[in-house]
Structures are given as structure tokens and as C-alpha cells.
Design an enzyme around this catalytic site. Structure first.
Site, PDB file in Angstrom:
ATOM      1  N   ASP A 160      17.541  -1.208 -34.922  1.00 43.94           N
ATOM      2  CA  ASP A 160      18.762  -0.400 -35.003  1.00 43.94           C
ATOM      3  C   ASP A 160      18.439   1.097 -34.982  1.00 43.94           C
ATOM      4  O   ASP A 160      17.293   1.516 -35.183  1.00 43.94           O
ATOM      5  CB  ASP A 160      19.484  -0.773 -36.314  1.00 43.94           C
ATOM      6  CG  ASP A 160      20.989  -0.563 -36.248  1.00 43.94           C
ATOM      7  OD1 ASP A 160      21.461   0.107 -35.316  1.00 43.94           O
ATOM      8  OD2 ASP A 160      21.677  -1.067 -37.148  1.00 43.94           O
ATOM      9  N   ASP A 202      29.470  -2.292 -32.377  1.00 41.32           N
ATOM     10  CA  ASP A 202      29.779  -2.673 -33.753  1.00 41.32           C
ATOM     11  C   ASP A 202      31.194  -3.217 -33.857  1.00 41.32           C
ATOM     12  O   ASP A 202      31.578  -3.740 -34.897  1.00 41.32           O
ATOM     13  CB  ASP A 202      29.638  -1.456 -34.677  1.00 41.32           C
ATOM     14  CG  ASP A 202      28.206  -1.276 -35.140  1.00 41.32           C
ATOM     15  OD1 ASP A 202      27.371  -2.157 -34.854  1.00 41.32           O
ATOM     16  OD2 ASP A 202      27.919  -0.260 -35.791  1.00 41.32           O
TER      17      ASP A 202
HETATM   18  C1  DGJ Z   1      24.698  -0.785 -37.358  1.00 39.99           C
HETATM   19  C2  DGJ Z   1      24.623  -2.075 -36.599  1.00 39.99           C
HETATM   20  O1  DGJ Z   1      25.199  -1.953 -35.364  1.00 39.99           O
HETATM   21  C3  DGJ Z   1      25.259  -3.164 -37.449  1.00 39.99           C
HETATM   22  O2  DGJ Z   1      25.319  -4.364 -36.717  1.00 39.99           O
HETATM   23  C4  DGJ Z   1      24.439  -3.318 -38.680  1.00 39.99           C
HETATM   24  O3  DGJ Z   1      23.151  -3.756 -38.361  1.00 39.99           O
HETATM   25  C5  DGJ Z   1      24.381  -2.009 -39.427  1.00 39.99           C
HETATM   26  N1  DGJ Z   1      23.959  -0.927 -38.594  1.00 39.99           N
HETATM   27  C6  DGJ Z   1      23.463  -2.096 -40.610  1.00 39.99           C
HETATM   28  O4  DGJ Z   1      23.307  -0.907 -41.225  1.00 39.99           O
END
Ligand code: DGJ
Length: 729
Positions: A478, A548
Site C-alpha cells: 500500500d 478504496d
Molecule cells: C488503503 C487501502 O486501499 C485499504 O484497502 C486499506 O488497506 C487501508 N489503506 C489500510 O490502511
């Protein structure tokens, strides 16, 4: 595949069904002749045009007054010595001038495709798959050299381009601008198609008619970004999914970029792409080379859909790498939206146990397993397990999940540092920063300075230690903020503006080392969802968390837009809980499943809380996914109805041999007593008959389904959907 006519000095590159032609002019400049549908090529020199433009158009050659760089269609133009349009590069000399004069010196045609040093790129597996043309230009005064590189592929309709800027002189030069590609296309009757948005609304399709002057998109965020994807296409007027000429350019790079079109006074369209020159400079000492990243050019004479399928074919097999390239991806359950930071061994086991009963193959432990991370204010950089949450360590929870029959995956955010962390206490200078200035936080975190070798090594070592400590088979990588105060503690003042690009080189180095050391791990990149969904990342990690936003209705536009360039096998798509956490919408489990099935499928909720009825439906979805994922991952993708144009969205997948197909249809809002009609399928074999399972099922001819269509499904209620399976009989 690359033909050279010595008499006319025309190079003709043929890539499957595409032709691309350039010419070395008598004056030694590289002129653009043609890019488009494959032609035989004998008379390409006839496309070379020089026109008399007396006033305000400088003559570049006093022997041939009508020869002007300002009207010439070029491949890599400069500014300052008679072309007034936007340039592709700019060298600054020790005397402060930015005027250069590069002329043809030599060329070479080689088999295969050389790697780009330290950068991601499309590759050829064997030397007979591709040919590469290298054209060398030299500026006599400085001895600076430019090498233009073009690759043509035997089996793919794509041309790749990149540029090397070299200093073969003795003085220090500064590269103020170093784009990767320029093409002066004839005419301006095109629309520019771009993929724009923001966090949770990535890659929406926008189209605008070209007008004289500049139209461009760019990122200054330190990553390719949610806001603008490093892609544009010129689309012939009125082009549709199935018809018209489409010219797509995509950057194999994950940092700041610029892409655009300048329509000049004579109505050529100057199409360009490269690292964003804004806040960029590269000091080139004597003997040094700057390698500009690669651009992939795809032309389709079969509309936007044809362009997408050409990109998909190339990226699936010659951009992504490693053992997962040709494998269907595991069905996963991720605990993020189920627990956020609030989990312990029991909760994880319960979710994994429920997953195992339903047929899930992989459990992914998301953010919160390390340091003291009970919320997003701490611990990034401290990659050791939090014994409060996982008292028996990672090894134990991995074993428990694996004993249930699921693989285990783990989340990292390796490029970041929390000011509240051991790492920051020990290394306050390891983040991007500018001395004496505020260190701007976003999500309470700072960005590690990946231009530094010690930081790169720290990431490789700490991530590798965790990955070696237990049988982990999947990593979600991430990256949750954009860059500010982009400066490095180790670089001298005259190299500070190199930091953003050096960061990307550092990141690529780190990813190359980790992914090579762990070839059996499937890596998924992520940046708050799709903030770095680009071809650069896909070279190292074959899939990306698309957004997200996991709401099925929002995902229609996001996945549809993403598919314009990127293959469905690169998109993560999960069923999440309702009301949806991003947009608070209620949608049925069926619709959430139907949309997520068009991607690397999974669940992002607490499966243990499902009712028996819901569990039955999940089992069916998982079984269906296992059946159809080979064609979803490796088949041809056709967009049938656009969420950007109406209330209904539909797309379909067809196996390469055209014996199987899978269709998804979603109606956003119910219309009272709405229209009755048909929708047309695509990509089937017109000479085959298919058994169609789904609404109004039966046996139908492929040509009928494509040319006459099939009844539009009838629904009752909002956000309804259905799927169809077709099998040739
Ligand atoms: C952003 C990601 O896109 C989410 O799926 C998740 O992993 C969060 N970060 C966790 O902090």
C-alpha cells in the site's frame, strides 16, 4: 518487422497490424511520417511534406528556405532554434543557454528488446518476437547525444518508445526537460480521451474535442495519482467502442508525468508524454546518461474496444512477469472493512474459518498487525508484529489460517514512516523533507526518502525478514499519501529537483529485489486503492487494488474506466458490506458479487456474520468465480453499455477460442414501466451457436446475438443485475 529504405532514409516499423514510419530528413532531423493501420510501406516517403510558409516561420536551412522545424512533423522536437511549439527536451549548457542542435549520426536495428536500466518496461521473451530501432543524434557543440528507441512486436499491435539523453562531452549539462515521446500527428479532428478522478472515484472517462493550443493532463503528486492516469488517447471524431481510429499512449512509469496535445497553427496535433518537467531537473555530468521511461503506443482501427484489447493482450503477457502472470488469482477474504484496526487472533480465525467453509482460498491480514498500530497515527516503518493483538506472533496465526486450508496474505505500507514510530525516532532524516520547513503530514504520516540507498536497504531487509518468517503467499503493498516537501537530506542543492524521479528509481529497485527474492508470493499494489494504477507498477506486481470504493454501483464506472487500458486480470474487486462504507449505499449481495466477479475476486467483510441464506449465495458466487475466472483473466473483454452514458452497464468476456463467454448486466435505477429493448453482444463467433444461460435463455446463433441482440433483462428495484453464461454447442 523494421524495414529501412536507404534511398529515402525511411524506417517502417510493423507491429502485427500496426505501421509506424519515421524519416531522417536531409538536414538530419527525425520526421514523423505515419502511425496507424498496417500499410505495405513502399511509398511511405510520399507522406513527407515541407511547405512554404514565408512569414513568421523561420527557415532552418538556408539551402532549402521552405524547410522549417516549425512546420515539420517531428519525433523529438527542441525549442529555441526555430520550432515554437512545445519541446520534448531541453538541455541547459554551462553558459545558461538552452539552445541545442541535434542531428542524425547513426542508427542500428537489433533483434529483441533491450531492458531499460532500472526502469519497468514491456519485454520480449525471445529475440525473434521483436525488433528495436535505435537512432542516435548528436549536438556537435556540446557532444550531447540523444538515442531514440523504438520497438516493434511480431505478435502485438504496439510500438514502444523511450529516449536516452547522454552527455558525451566534457561540460556539466542540466536536463530541464526529458520527455519520452513526441508525435506530430496530421490534422486535429480528434477527441482526447483521458482517465481522471480522485480518491474513491478513479479513472472516469472524459472526452473533449481538440482545439488549437495546448490541452494536457499531469501529476505533480509524486505518483501517477488517482487524479490523472498516465494515459491519453486520440480518438477519431465519432469513434465508438467498435468503430474508428484510436491512438492510445500509456506511460510505463509511476511518478509525476505530463501528457498532452498541442494543436499547432497548421493544425497538426503534437502528442507528447514523459516525466513532468515541472519541478524537475537532472544534472548530467560528463559521461552520464539519463534514461527516460517507456511509452507504449497502441493504434486500433476497431474503436476504443479494439485499443483496450490490444493493451490487455500486451500487458497480460509482456508487461506483467513472474509465476502469477499466467495463473488465475486466488479468491480472497480481506479483514480491512471487517475489523479495521480492531482485531485479534480469534477474530481472524473466525473470518478465515467462515471463508474456508465457503470455498475462499486466501486470507489477507490488512493494516494494523505491526508496531502499536491501533489507529492510523503510529508505527509505519516498525515492521515487527504487535504481540498485543497477535500474542503468538505472525507464524502462529499464519499456521492457523493455513491449517484451515487457506493461504495467508499480509499488508505492508513500506514506503511510509509515522512520526510516531521507532524508525522515526532513530532516523528523523529518512523522510522526504526540506531543512527548516514544516514536514507536512497526510494521514499522520511522512514519506520515506526512497532516493536513499540506506532507506531502500532498510525496506528490503525488514519486509524480507517478515516474509521469510512464515509461509506468506500474498502481499498487499500500500501507499497512502502524496508527496510534499520533496527534498532529500543526501542530495546536493543542484540535485534536489532530481528527488522525485530518484524516489521512483529507488522504489523500482526495492520492488525488483523483493519480488525476485520471493517469486512464489503474489504481490498486489495499492495506493489508497487506485492512486498508482499504472503500467510501471504492473511490471513488478501483476495486480492492483482498483479503488478504496467497493460500492458495486460506483465500481461500474471505476472498473469500466480502468479497463480502457488495463486488463481485468490486473484489477482487484471485492464484495464488501452494506450499507457501503464509502458511499452508504445499499445493494444486494447478488449485485455486489456480479460486479466484483469482473476482477480478481474476493470479499472484504466479516463472513462469519453472514446468514445461512447469504452463505449459500456466497458459495454459489465462489463456485461461479472458479468456473469463469480463466476467461475473465485471459479472455477478450468487450464493453457493451457504458455507465457514463446511461442507466445500464454491460460488459462481457469471451474465451480466445470463442467457445465460452460471460456477460454482466447491471441496471442502476428502476424505471417505472421502462423501455423494452435489446442489447447486442460482441466478440462471439458469428458461425457458432451458443447455449445461453440466464434471463431469456436458450440456444442462439452467435451472429444473431451480436447483430440482432438479446432482450434486455427485466428487473424490479434499483441496483439490480444479472449474468449470462454462453457455451458454444
Ligand atoms: C488503503 C487501502 O486501499 C485499504 O484497502 C486499506 O488497506 C487501508 N489503506 C489500510 O490502511
Amino acid at each position: 518487422m523494421i524495414l529501412y529504405n536507404e534511398a529515402t532514409r525511411v524506417f517502417h516499423l510493423q507491429s502485427h497490424d500496426t505501421s509506424y514510419a519515421v524519416k531522417i530528413t536531409n538536414q538530419g532531423h527525425v520526421a514523423h511520417l505515419y502511425w496507424g493501420r498496417k500499410v505495405s510501406g513502399e511509398y511511405l516517403d510520399g507522406l513527407y511534406q515541407i511547405n512554404i510558409r514565408p512569414s513568421f516561420t523561420p527557415s532552418t536551412d538556408l539551402e532549402q528556405l521552405e524547410y522549417s522545424l516549425d512546420t515539420l512533423q517531428q519525433e523529438l522536437p527542441a525549442y529555441g532554434d526555430s520550432d515554437f511549439r512545445t519541446p520534448a527536451y531541453q538541455f541547459q549548457l554551462p553558459n545558461g543557454s538552452t539552445v541545442t542542435d541535434f542531428r542524425y549520426e547513426s542508427h542500428e536495428i537489433i533483434n529483441g528488446k533491450p531492458k531499460l536500466d532500472g526502469l519497468p518496461s514491456v519485454y520480449a521473451e525471445a529475440d525473434d518476437e521483436a525488433q528495436t530501432l535505435l537512432i542516435t543524434l548528436r549536438d556537435q557543440l556540446t557532444n550531447a547525444v540523444i538515442v531514440l528507441s523504438y520497438t516493434a512486436f511480431r505478435d502485438f499491435s504496439a510500438i514502444t518508445r523511450s529516449v536516452q539523453y547522454r552527455n558525451e562531452g566534457t561540460d556539466v549539462l542540466n536536463l530541464n526537460r526529458a520527455l519520452s515521446m513526441n508525435i506530430d500527428m496530421p490534422g486535429y479532428n480528434y477527441e482526447m480521451l483521458q482517465l481522471s478522478g480522485t480518491w474513491v472515484r478513479e479513472r472516469y472517462i472524459h472526452r473533449r474535442k481538440l482545439e488549437p493550443g495546448m490541452q494536457s493532463i499531469e501529476s505533480r503528486r509524486g505518483s501517477s495519482s488517482h487524479v490523472q492516469n498516465p494515459f491519453i488517447a486520440l480518438v477519431s471524431e465519432g469513434a465508438t467502442e467498435q468503430h474508428g481510429d484510436v491512438y492510445g499512449v500509456n506511460f510505463v512509469y509511476s511518478g509525476n508525468f505530463i501528457a498532452g496535445v498541442e494543436v499547432d497553427p497548421y493544425l497538426h496535433s503534437r502528442l507528447f508524454m514523459g516525466i513532468n518537467p515541472f519541478d524537475f531537473n537532472w544534472k548530467l555530468e560528463a559521461g552520464e546518461t539519463f534514461q527516460a521511461p517507456e511509452v507504449v503506443l497502441v493504434h486500433s482501427h476497431e474503436g476504443i474496444g479494439g485499443m483496450s484489447r490490444r493493451f490487455h493482450d500486451l500487458y497480460r503477457s509482456r508487461l506483467t512477469r513472474g509465476e502469477f502472470r499466467d495463473k488465475v488469482r486466488p479468491i480472497l477474504v480481506n479483514n480491512w472493512e471487517a475489523t479495521y484496526f480492531d482485531f485479534n487472533e480469534e477474530k481472524i480465525e473466525a473470518i478465515a474459518q467462515a471463508g474456508q467453509e465457503l470455498g475462499i482460498e486466501l486470507f489477507v491480514l490488512d493494516d494494523g498487525w505491526f508496531g502499536k498500530r491501533d489507529n492510523d497515527t503510529t508505527s509505519l516503518g516498525d515492521w515487527f508484529v504487535d504481540r498485543k493483538k497477535l500474542p503468538n506472533g505472525l507464524e502462529s496465526i499464519v499456521k492457523k489460517v493455513r491449517d484451515l486450508g487457506l493461504e495467508f496474505g499480509l499488508w505492508f505500507e513500506p514506503e511510509m514512516i509515522s512520526p510516531e514510530s521507532e524508525l522515526y525516532r532513530n532516523h528523523p532524516d529518512w523522510c522526504l523533507h526540506v531543512d527548516g520547513r514544516r514536514r507536512t503530514e497526510a494521514r499522520n504520516q511522512l514519506v520515506l526518502d526512497l532516493s536513499r540507498e540506506d532507506v531502500q536497504n532498510y525496506i528490503v531487509e525488514t519486509v524480507s525478514d517478515v516474509l521469510s518468517s512464515a509461509p506468506i503467499t500474498y502481499v498487499k503493498w500500500d501507499m497512502n499519501r502524496n508527496m510534499t516537501e520533496i527534498g532529500s537530506a543526501l542530495l546536493p542543492a543542484d540535485r534536489q529537483r532530481e528527488t522525485a524521479h530518484r524516489y521512483m528509481l529507488g522504489l523500482y529497485n526495492v520492488m525488483e529485489r523483493i519480488t525476485t527474492a520471493f517469486p512464489h508470493i503474489l504481490f498486489e499494489s495499492c495506493s489508497g486503492g487506485g492512486g498508482r494504477f499504472d503500467a510501471g507498477m504492473l511490471y513488478y506486481m501483476p495486480q492492483t487494488w482498483t479503488s478504496d470504493n467497493s460500492d458495486a454501483i460506483s465500481r461500474l464506472k471505476i472498473q469500466y474506466g480502468t479497463s480502457i487500458v488495463y486488463p481485468v486480470s490486473s484489477m482487484g474487486a471485492h464484495v464488501s458490506a452494506v450499507p457501503n462504507h464509502q458511499v452508504n449505499r445499499m445493494t444486494s449481495l447478488e449485485t455486489r458479487g456480479n460486479v466484483a466477479l469482473s476482477g480478481n475476486f474476493g470479499y472484504e467483510l466479516d463472513l462469519s456474520k453472514f446468514s445461512d441464506e447469504e452463505k449459500e449465495l456466497v458459495k454459489e458466487q465462489i463456485e461461479l468465480c472458479k468456473d469463469i475466472r480463466p476467461i475473465v483473466s485471459f479472455g477478450d473483454f468487450y464493453r457493451l453499455l457504458s455507465p457514463f452514458e446511461g442507466n445500464e452497464t454491460s460488459w462481457m468476456f469471451v474465451s480466445k477460442d470463442k467457445t465460452e463467454a460471460f456477460v454482466v448486466f447491471v441496471k442502476v435505477l428502476q424505471e417505472p414501466n421502462g423501455a423494452i429493448g435489446r442489447f447486442r453482444l460482441q466478440g462471439l463467433d458469428p458461425n457458432k451457436s451458443y447455449r445461453l444461460e440466464g434471463q431469456n435463455g436458450g440456444v442462439f446463433a452467435g451472429d444473431q446475438l451480436m447483430y440482432a441482440g438479446h432482450p434486455v433483462p427485466q428487473f424490479y428495484g434499483d441496483f439490480q443485475s444479472c449474468v449470462y453464461r454462453l457455451t458454444a454447442i
